[in-house]
Motif scaffolding. Sequence first.
Motif, PDB file in Angstrom:
ATOM      1  N   ILE A   1       7.226 -20.907 -17.954  1.00 43.01           N
ATOM      2  CA  ILE A   1       6.284 -20.524 -19.013  1.00 43.01           C
ATOM      3  C   ILE A   1       6.455 -19.044 -19.332  1.00 43.01           C
ATOM      4  CG2 ILE A   1       3.879 -20.362 -19.721  1.00 43.01           C
ATOM      5  CD1 ILE A   1       3.170 -22.326 -17.574  1.00 43.01           C
ATOM      6  N   PRO A   2       6.862 -18.715 -20.571  1.00 44.11           N
ATOM      7  CA  PRO A   2       6.901 -17.299 -20.951  1.00 44.11           C
ATOM      8  C   PRO A   2       5.497 -16.814 -21.325  1.00 44.11           C
ATOM      9  CG  PRO A   2       7.671 -18.662 -22.763  1.00 44.11           C
ATOM     10  CD  PRO A   2       7.376 -19.589 -21.610  1.00 44.11           C
ATOM     11  N   CYS A   3       5.214 -15.567 -21.011  1.00 42.79           N
ATOM     12  CA  CYS A   3       3.942 -14.961 -21.401  1.00 42.79           C
ATOM     13  C   CYS A   3       4.229 -13.617 -22.054  1.00 42.79           C
ATOM     14  CB  CYS A   3       3.038 -14.773 -20.183  1.00 42.79           C
ATOM     15  SG  CYS A   3       1.437 -14.031 -20.586  1.00 42.79           S
TER      16      CYS A   3
ATOM     17  N   ILE B   1      -5.119 -15.790 -23.300  1.00 41.81           N
ATOM     18  CA  ILE B   1      -4.242 -16.258 -22.217  1.00 41.81           C
ATOM     19  C   ILE B   1      -4.154 -17.782 -22.264  1.00 41.81           C
ATOM     20  CG2 ILE B   1      -3.991 -16.494 -19.713  1.00 41.81           C
ATOM     21  CD1 ILE B   1      -5.504 -13.739 -19.520  1.00 41.81           C
ATOM     22  N   ALA B   2      -5.312 -18.430 -22.318  1.00 41.44           N
ATOM     23  CA  ALA B   2      -5.352 -19.901 -22.307  1.00 41.44           C
ATOM     24  C   ALA B   2      -4.605 -20.476 -23.508  1.00 41.44           C
ATOM     25  CB  ALA B   2      -6.799 -20.387 -22.289  1.00 41.44           C
ATOM     26  N   ARG B   3      -4.805 -19.886 -24.673  1.00 46.48           N
ATOM     27  CA  ARG B   3      -4.131 -20.387 -25.881  1.00 46.48           C
ATOM     28  C   ARG B   3      -2.616 -20.244 -25.761  1.00 46.48           C
ATOM     29  NH1 ARG B   3      -6.328 -17.518 -30.622  1.00 46.48           N
ATOM     30  NH2 ARG B   3      -4.756 -15.970 -30.169  1.00 46.48           N
ATOM     31  N   GLN B   4      -2.166 -19.087 -25.275  1.00 49.49           N
ATOM     32  CA  GLN B   4      -0.729 -18.863 -25.136  1.00 49.49           C
ATOM     33  C   GLN B   4      -0.116 -19.803 -24.094  1.00 49.49           C
ATOM     34  OE1 GLN B   4       2.389 -15.242 -24.223  1.00 49.49           O
ATOM     35  NE2 GLN B   4       0.293 -14.689 -24.654  1.00 49.49           N
ATOM     36  N   MET B   5      -0.794 -19.985 -22.980  1.00 47.99           N
ATOM     37  CA  MET B   5      -0.299 -20.890 -21.933  1.00 47.99           C
ATOM     38  C   MET B   5      -0.271 -22.328 -22.444  1.00 47.99           C
ATOM     39  SD  MET B   5       0.504 -19.106 -19.230  1.00 47.99           S
ATOM     40  CE  MET B   5       1.102 -17.888 -20.398  1.00 47.99           C
ATOM     41  N   ASP B   6      -1.309 -22.724 -23.164  1.00 44.94           N
ATOM     42  CA  ASP B   6      -1.384 -24.085 -23.689  1.00 44.94           C
ATOM     43  C   ASP B   6      -0.245 -24.350 -24.678  1.00 44.94           C
ATOM     44  OD1 ASP B   6      -2.820 -26.621 -23.799  1.00 44.94           O
ATOM     45  OD2 ASP B   6      -3.313 -26.054 -25.861  1.00 44.94           O
TER      46      ASP B   6
ATOM     47  N   CYS C   1       5.834 -29.688 -21.976  1.00 38.78           N
ATOM     48  CA  CYS C   1       5.875 -30.049 -20.550  1.00 38.78           C
ATOM     49  C   CYS C   1       4.882 -31.189 -20.285  1.00 38.78           C
ATOM     50  CB  CYS C   1       5.535 -28.853 -19.665  1.00 38.78           C
ATOM     51  SG  CYS C   1       5.578 -29.259 -17.907  1.00 38.78           S
ATOM     52  N   PRO C   2       5.365 -32.361 -19.902  1.00 41.39           N
ATOM     53  CA  PRO C   2       4.462 -33.487 -19.659  1.00 41.39           C
ATOM     54  C   PRO C   2       3.750 -33.429 -18.297  1.00 41.39           C
ATOM     55  CG  PRO C   2       6.720 -34.159 -19.253  1.00 41.39           C
ATOM     56  CD  PRO C   2       6.777 -32.730 -19.756  1.00 41.39           C
ATOM     57  N   HIS C   3       4.107 -32.444 -17.469  1.00 44.12           N
ATOM     58  CA  HIS C   3       3.576 -32.394 -16.110  1.00 44.12           C
ATOM     59  C   HIS C   3       2.464 -31.366 -15.908  1.00 44.12           C
ATOM     60  CE1 HIS C   3       7.073 -34.781 -15.091  1.00 44.12           C
ATOM     61  NE2 HIS C   3       7.821 -33.876 -15.692  1.00 44.12           N
ATOM     62  N   CYS C   4       2.513 -30.262 -16.649  1.00 47.06           N
ATOM     63  CA  CYS C   4       1.610 -29.138 -16.400  1.00 47.06           C
ATOM     64  C   CYS C   4       0.549 -29.035 -17.491  1.00 47.06           C
ATOM     65  CB  CYS C   4       2.407 -27.839 -16.337  1.00 47.06           C
ATOM     66  SG  CYS C   4       3.734 -27.867 -15.110  1.00 47.06           S
ATOM     67  N   GLU C   5      -0.599 -28.473 -17.107  1.00 47.40           N
ATOM     68  CA  GLU C   5      -1.641 -28.219 -18.099  1.00 47.40           C
ATOM     69  C   GLU C   5      -2.422 -26.972 -17.737  1.00 47.40           C
ATOM     70  OE1 GLU C   5      -5.174 -30.844 -18.480  1.00 47.40           O
ATOM     71  OE2 GLU C   5      -4.419 -31.840 -16.688  1.00 47.40           O
ATOM     72  N   VAL C   6      -2.953 -26.331 -18.775  1.00 50.64           N
ATOM     73  CA  VAL C   6      -3.764 -25.132 -18.594  1.00 50.64           C
ATOM     74  C   VAL C   6      -5.234 -25.542 -18.622  1.00 50.64           C
ATOM     75  CG1 VAL C   6      -3.823 -24.545 -21.067  1.00 50.64           C
ATOM     76  CG2 VAL C   6      -4.137 -22.762 -19.368  1.00 50.64           C
TER      77      VAL C   6
END
Length: 180
Positions: free
Chosen positions: A168-170, A47-52, A58-63
């Motif tokens: 964010i697509p998952c 999950i973390a790898r895909q979100m990252d 995106c310069p605003h969001c981070e996992v």
Amino acid sequence: MQRSLETEHYTLTDYCGWEGDWELIQGMPLAMSPSPGVAHQRVSMRIARQMDQALDQCPHCEVLFETDVEFSEDTVVRPDVLVICHPPKGDRLTRAPELIFEVVSKKTARRDEVAKFQLYQDEGVAHYVLVYPEARKAKVYRLTEGEYRKVGDFHDETHSFELSKCIIPCDFSRLWRRRA
């Protein structure tokens, strides 16, 4: 004469002095040990790898992965995976993430499905995902008018999370197997 038992109530100050892994929900300490099993960690990492990867542009969001979120003086939780779209306050998270994934096991089911579900809803977490590795299923909820509404159950489908600053697509099929 019967004596009434008072429920102990702990705070962030107490929490910071404890050894081991704990969560604190409305003053009640909840042990997090033993550590998550391999299946739990495998899915969390995917999950973390895909979100990252999805947030590369995106310069605003981070996992973040297994990071404490201090919702109040008596509530600190450690979601498996979370996405924030605001800068953290120093090295601490004191605002609700926009997206939280909890990987559910038999040991954590009640906490994830009841206590954290209510907490995240009350705190304004826009998207909450309960992930069930054994069933190869994820239940996706979206906060609408202050309440979670179920978006659906996902097995091998793709779902896009609309956050305040990005989408964010998952691909849920990627959580259950390795890519070829």
